[in-house]
Design an enzyme around this catalytic site. Structure first.
Site, PDB file in Angstrom:
ATOM      1  N   TRP A 168      18.599 -20.502   3.015  1.00  9.86           N
ATOM      2  CA  TRP A 168      17.418 -19.647   3.064  1.00  9.86           C
ATOM      3  C   TRP A 168      16.615 -19.965   4.336  1.00  9.86           C
ATOM      4  CZ3 TRP A 168      12.197 -20.964   3.006  1.00  9.86           C
ATOM      5  CH2 TRP A 168      11.317 -19.862   2.949  1.00  9.86           C
ATOM      6  N   TRP A 444      14.977  -3.186  -1.087  1.00  4.74           N
ATOM      7  CA  TRP A 444      15.602  -3.599  -2.351  1.00  4.74           C
ATOM      8  C   TRP A 444      15.918  -5.091  -2.251  1.00  4.74           C
ATOM      9  CZ3 TRP A 444      18.237   0.194  -5.867  1.00  4.74           C
ATOM     10  CH2 TRP A 444      18.911  -0.441  -6.927  1.00  4.74           C
ATOM     11  N   ASP A 445      15.201  -5.873  -3.024  1.00 14.66           N
ATOM     12  CA  ASP A 445      15.271  -7.333  -2.912  1.00 14.66           C
ATOM     13  C   ASP A 445      16.105  -7.924  -4.055  1.00 14.66           C
ATOM     14  OD1 ASP A 445      14.668  -9.839  -1.894  1.00 14.66           O
ATOM     15  OD2 ASP A 445      12.505  -9.509  -1.841  1.00 14.66           O
ATOM     16  N   CYS A 491      17.779  -6.572   1.014  1.00 17.36           N
ATOM     17  CA  CYS A 491      17.109  -7.848   1.221  1.00 17.36           C
ATOM     18  C   CYS A 491      17.515  -8.755   0.073  1.00 17.36           C
ATOM     19  CB  CYS A 491      15.594  -7.622   1.222  1.00 17.36           C
ATOM     20  SG  CYS A 491      14.623  -9.135   1.237  1.00 17.36           S
ATOM     21  N   ASP A 513      13.996 -14.483   6.030  1.00 18.04           N
ATOM     22  CA  ASP A 513      12.563 -14.677   5.810  1.00 18.04           C
ATOM     23  C   ASP A 513      11.956 -15.529   6.916  1.00 18.04           C
ATOM     24  OD1 ASP A 513      12.147 -13.159   3.583  1.00 18.04           O
ATOM     25  OD2 ASP A 513      12.326 -14.797   2.150  1.00 18.04           O
TER      26      ASP A 513
HETATM   27  C1  DGJ Z   1      11.673 -12.096  -0.451  1.00 20.81           C
HETATM   28  C2  DGJ Z   1      11.723 -11.234   0.779  1.00 20.81           C
HETATM   29  O1  DGJ Z   1      12.651 -11.720   1.691  1.00 20.81           O
HETATM   30  C3  DGJ Z   1      10.336 -11.150   1.373  1.00 20.81           C
HETATM   31  O2  DGJ Z   1      10.358 -10.399   2.555  1.00 20.81           O
HETATM   32  C4  DGJ Z   1       9.417 -10.534   0.353  1.00 20.81           C
HETATM   33  O3  DGJ Z   1       9.804  -9.218   0.101  1.00 20.81           O
HETATM   34  C5  DGJ Z   1       9.418 -11.338  -0.929  1.00 20.81           C
HETATM   35  N1  DGJ Z   1      10.760 -11.528  -1.410  1.00 20.81           N
HETATM   36  C6  DGJ Z   1       8.583 -10.679  -1.993  1.00 20.81           C
HETATM   37  O4  DGJ Z   1       8.635 -11.305  -3.188  1.00 20.81           O
END
Ligand code: DGJ
Length: 691
Positions: A168, A444-445, A491, A513
Site C-alpha cells: 500500500w 469504485w473502491d 481504485c 494513495d
Molecule cells: C481509499 C482510496 O484510495 C482513497 O483515495 C479514498 O477514496 C479512500 N479509500 C476513501 O475511503
C-alpha cells in the site's frame, strides 16, 4: 495473420513484427515452436521436425516445450491444468479439431467428458491466450488448477526477470534481477489483484531501454492470481499463469458447465524495455481500454482535502475553486452516504446522508455542472460495515466461515458477490444512485482483502473466489450498458486493483494513495512498464504531504509529477493562496495543451528515477513532443546532463514553445536537450514542435 501447414498440425500466427508457432505431434502433444521475430511457415515447419532431446528417464523431453502442460504422464513441470474426478486425477487428452479465423486459432482437445480448448488471438504483436474447459460428461469435475496459458522462451543464457512489486502507498516499483534455477512465483491470495505485484513479468537477457529482445506477459484478472516463472534443469524458461493462487481448487464443473480462464497476454519486442512498453500501451489503447481515443478530463477529488468531514456547502466551495483553476470533473469522495462519518459505519447503505446533503446529490451535481464541470461520486459496493442497515438486515450476505469469527479490516467485511441476491441488491442500489442525479463518473473502491472466504451452505464455497470477480465484472458491465455516459475509475486503496481485466471495463485507475510527487516518480516509472499514462490518475495534493511523509515540495514539482498521467488535483483548495491558485490555473492550462501527447502519444522513458538525480519522460504525437523532467537533488554543483530525446525525425527542426529556440532533430537525438534544472526538487515541462 494465421497460417497452418498442409499436415494441419503446425500453426503460425504473425503480427506486424512477430510470430508465434505451435506444433501438434503424432502423439497429440502440443509443442511450442517459436515466439519472436516474424518467420515464414517453412521456418516453423523446419522447427517442427527437429527431434526432441533424448532425456529419459529422469527428465522429460516434453518439459519446457509444451504449450499447456497438463498434470499426469511423463511431465515434471508445474501443470497448467490439474483436474480431478471422483475416480482419478490428471489429464490425458486426444486432439479433436482446430478452428481458425483471420487472427484467431482454437485448438480443441478431449479427455473423456472434459473438453479443453486453447485460444490464441493476435492483437498487433500481442498474443492473447486463454483456455476454456467444458464438462460434456455426466459426472462433475473439479478444476484444481486451470491456468490461462504457459509461455515458452527460446533457449538463451542469463535470463533476467523484471517485475513490479509493492505494498500500500508504494505500488508498482520495478525490480530487475537474474533468473536462477527453480521457480519464482508472484501473485495474490487476497481476492483482488493486490498492491504487492502487478500481474506482469518481463524477461530479457541483455536489453536496454531502447534496444534488445524483451518478452512480457500480463494477466487480465482482478482476483487472486499466480504467475510462476520457472527455469528448468536444462535452463529452459516457461511462464505459467492464471486465476487463483494455489492448486487447492478453483471451481467444480457440473455436467454441462464450462469455465473460461482470463486472458494471459504475451508480447515479444526487440525494441528494448521502452519499445515493449509502447507496444503494451498501444495494445491497451486499441483493444482493452474503453474509449481510449477520448482524453480524460482534469479532475478534482475531495478525499485528501476533507476525508470524512464533508458537507454540501464545503463541497460547493471546493467546486467553485476547482472550476476557477480549470478542473473539468469534480469528484466527491467517501462520506456522502448512509451514516458514513468515519470508516466505522455506513458502507452498504448507498443512500445520501440527508444531514450532509439535505436535497440529495442533485443540487450539488447541478451546481458542479453549472460551473462547467462533470460530477463524480465515490462508492465501495463490494463491502459492508457491520454498523450499517444492510448488515443488520442481512448478516449472512458477507463472506464468512461457519462458526468462525468474521475478520474486520478497516472495520468492514466483504460481501459475498457470488450470491445472486447480493448481485441484485447492488445493481438496484447503484442503478438508482446513477439515476438519482446527473452523475458522470464513479470512483469504485475496494479497501480490504479477503480473509474469511467462506459461503456456509454452498456445496463448493471455493468457487466464491472466482465468482466474486465475475460478479464484479458483470455489475460493471451492466452499469456501463445502462449508463453509457458514466466513466468508471478502478481504485483499491490506491493501486490494489490494476490489471488488464479491470482495464477492459474502467476508464482510468487510481495509481496509489501515495500522492507525494517524488515517491510517485518511481511508482509511475513502474506503472509505465505495462500501462499507458492514459489510465494513470495522479493528483496534486498539499505540501507538506499530510498523508504520508510531511515532505515539502513546490507546486511546480507537484504539478509536473502529476502531469505525466491523467492530471488531477486533490489538495484543500480552500487553503491555497490566491498566488497558488493562479499558478495552479496556469499548470492546468499547460496540461490541457500537452494532454493529447501524454494520453495518446508514444512514451519514452528518458531517464529512470534512480538515485537522487535527474529523471525524465517524453511523449511524442505527430509533430509534437513534450519532455517532463525532474531533478531531485543537484550534488556538488554538477551540471545536469542533457537529455537525449527519442522518437524525433533527425532531419527535421523543432521549435521550443517555451523559449522559441530552434533545435535540430539530429542534435536532440544524439547530443540532447539541455533542461536548465538546478538545486533540489526542480522540475520542468518543455514542448517542441516540428517546423
Ligand atoms: C481509499 C482510496 O484510495 C482513497 O483515495 C479514498 O477514496 C479512500 N479509500 C476513501 O475511503
Amino acid at each position: 495473420m494465421l497460417e497452418s501447414s498442409a499436415t494441419g498440425r503446425t500453426w503460425l500466427l504473425t503480427g506486424p513484427t512477430s510470430s508465434y508457432a505451435v506444433h501438434l505431434t503424432e502423439g497429440d502433444e502440443l509443442l511450442h515452436l517459436h515466439w519472436g521475430p516474424a518467420i515464414a511457415l517453412a521456418d516453423a515447419e523446419a522447427l517442427a521436425v527437429r527431434p526432441l532431446p533424448d532425456y529419459w528417464p529422469f527428465e522429460s523431453p516434453l518439459d519446457g516445450r509444451e504449450e499447456y502442460p497438463v498434470e499426469g504422464g511423463p511431465r515434471f513441470v508445474r501443470p497448467a491444468l490439474s483436474v480431478r474426478t471422483d475416480e482419478r486425477r490428471g489429464t490425458e487428452w486426444r486432439f479433436e479439431a482446430y478452428e481458425a479465423d483471420a487472427d484467431e486459432l482454437r485448438l480443441r482437445f478431449r479427455d473423456a467428458g472434459l473438453v479443453v480448448t486453447l485460444h490464441y488471438r493476435m492483437r498487433g504483436d500481442v498474443v492473447e491466450r486463454w483456455t476454456t474447459l467444458e464438462n460434456r460428461g455426466d459426472d462433475p469435475l473439479e478444476l484444481l488448477r486451470a491456468d490461462s496459458a504457459t509461455w515458452t522462451l527460446p533457449d538463451r543464457e542469463d535470463w533476467r526477470l523484471s517485475q513490479l512489486h509493492g505494498r500500500w502507498a508504494a505500488e508498482s516499483r520495478l525490480v530487475r534481477a537474474p533468473l536462477t534455477y527453480g521457480e519464482k512465483v508472484i501473485g495474490s491470495r487476497r481476492g483482488h489483484t493486490g498492491h504487492q505485484h502487478l500481474p506482469w513479468v518481463a524477461l530479457d537477457t541483455d536489453a536496454t531501454e531502447e534496444r534488445g529482445e524483451v518478452y512480457g506477459c500480463a494477466l487480465g484478472w482482478s482476483g487472486s492470481w499466480r504467475i510462476a516463472v520457472a527455469q528448468l534443469p536444462d535452463a529452459r524458461v516457461q511462464i505459467t499463469g492464471g486465476a487463483g493462487y494455489d492448486d487447492s481448487g478453483l471451481l467444480r464443473l457440473a455436467a454441462g458447465e464450462s469455465f473460461s480462464t482470463p486472458v494471459f497476454a504475451g508480447l515479444w519486442s526487440d525494441a528494448g524495455f521502452g519499445g515493449a512498453s509502447r507496444a503494451w500501451h498501444a495494445y491497451q489503447r486499441a483493444h482493452v481500454i474503453p474509449g481510449a481515443d477520448q482524453d480524460r478530463p482534469v479532475l478534482f477529488n475531495s478525499w485528501e482535502a476533507t476525508e470524512f468531514d464533508i458537507s454540501e456547502e464545503q463541497q460547493q466551495n471546493l467546486a467553485r475553486r476547482a472550476a476557477a483553476i480549470g478542473v473539468e470533473l469534480f469528484v466527491v469522495d467517501d462520506g456522502w452516504f448512509g451514516t458514513r462519518t468515519s470508516d466505522r459505519a455506513g458502507l452498504g447503505d448507498w443512500t445520501v446522508n440527508r444531514d450532509r446533503f439535505p436535497g440529495g446529490l442533485k443540487p450539488l451535481a447541478d451546481q458542479v455542472h453549472a460551473l462547467g464541470m462533470q460530477f463524480g461520486i465515490w462508492v465501495e459496493p463490494e463491502m459492508v460495515n457491520p454498523d450499517s442497515d444492510l448488515y443488520r438486515a442481512h448478516p449472512d450476505w458477507v463472506q464468512y466461515q461457519p462458526g468462525r469469527k468474521r475478520t474486520e479490516l478497516r472495520n468492514q467485511l466483504v460481501l459475498n458477490l457470488a450470491r445472486e441476491d447480493v448481485q441484485e441488491y447492488l445493481w438496484g442500489q447503484l442503478d438508482a444512485l446513477l439515476s438519482s442525479a446527473p452523475i458522470d463518473y464513479v470512483k469504485w473502491d475496494f479497501n480490504r482483502c479477503f480473509t474469511d472466504a467462506g459461503w456456509p451452505g454452498d456445496p463448493y464455497p471455493q468457487r466464491l473466489w472466482v465468482d466474486h470477480v465475475h460478479a464484479f465484472y458483470a455489475l460493471l458491465d451492466r452499469l456501463r450498458a445502462a449508463h453509457p455516459d458514466v466513466a468508471f475509475e478502478s481504485c483499491s486503496g490506491g493501486g490494489g486493483r490494476i490489471d488488464l481485466g479491470v482495464l477492459g471495463r474502467t476508464d482510468q485507475v487510481w495509481t496509489s494513495d501515495n500522492t507525494d510527487p517524488l515517491d510517485r516518480l518511481a511508482i509511475q516509472h513502474g506503472f509505465s512498464q505495462i500501462h499507458p499514462a492514459r489510465v494513470m490518475a495522479a493528483w496534486v495534493t498539499d505540501s507538506p504531504n499530510a498523508m504520508l511523509n510531511g515532505r515539502v515540495s513546490s507546486l511546480r514539482f507537484r504539478f509536473v509529477s502529476a502531469m505525466a498521467g491523467v492530471l488531477g488535483v486533490g489538495g484543500d483548495l480552500t487553503r491555497w493562496t490566491e498566488e497558488e491558485l493562479a499558478e495552479a490555473r496556469e499548470w492546468v492550462e499547460l496540461y490541457k495543451g500537452i494532454r493529447p501527447l501524454v494520453q495518446r502519444g508514444d512514451q519514452y522513458r528518458l531517464r529512470a528515477p534512480q538515485g537522487d538525480g535527474l529523471s525524465a519522460v517524453q511523449y511524442v504525437l505527430g509533430d509534437e513532443t513534450v519532455v517532463l523532467a525532474w531533478l531531485q537533488a543537484q550534488r556538488h554543483g554538477e551540471p545536469v546532463p542533457a537529455l537525449r530525446l527519442r522518437g524525433l525525425d533527425p532531419t527535421a527542426s523543432y521549435e521550443c514553445r517555451e523559449t522559441g529556440e530552434i533545435h535540430r532533430g539530429a542534435v536532440l537525438l544524439h547530443h540532447g536537450l539541455r533542461v536548465g534544472l538546478r538545486g533540489d526538487m526542480d522540475a520542468t515541462v518543455i514542448r517542441l514542435r516540428r517546423i
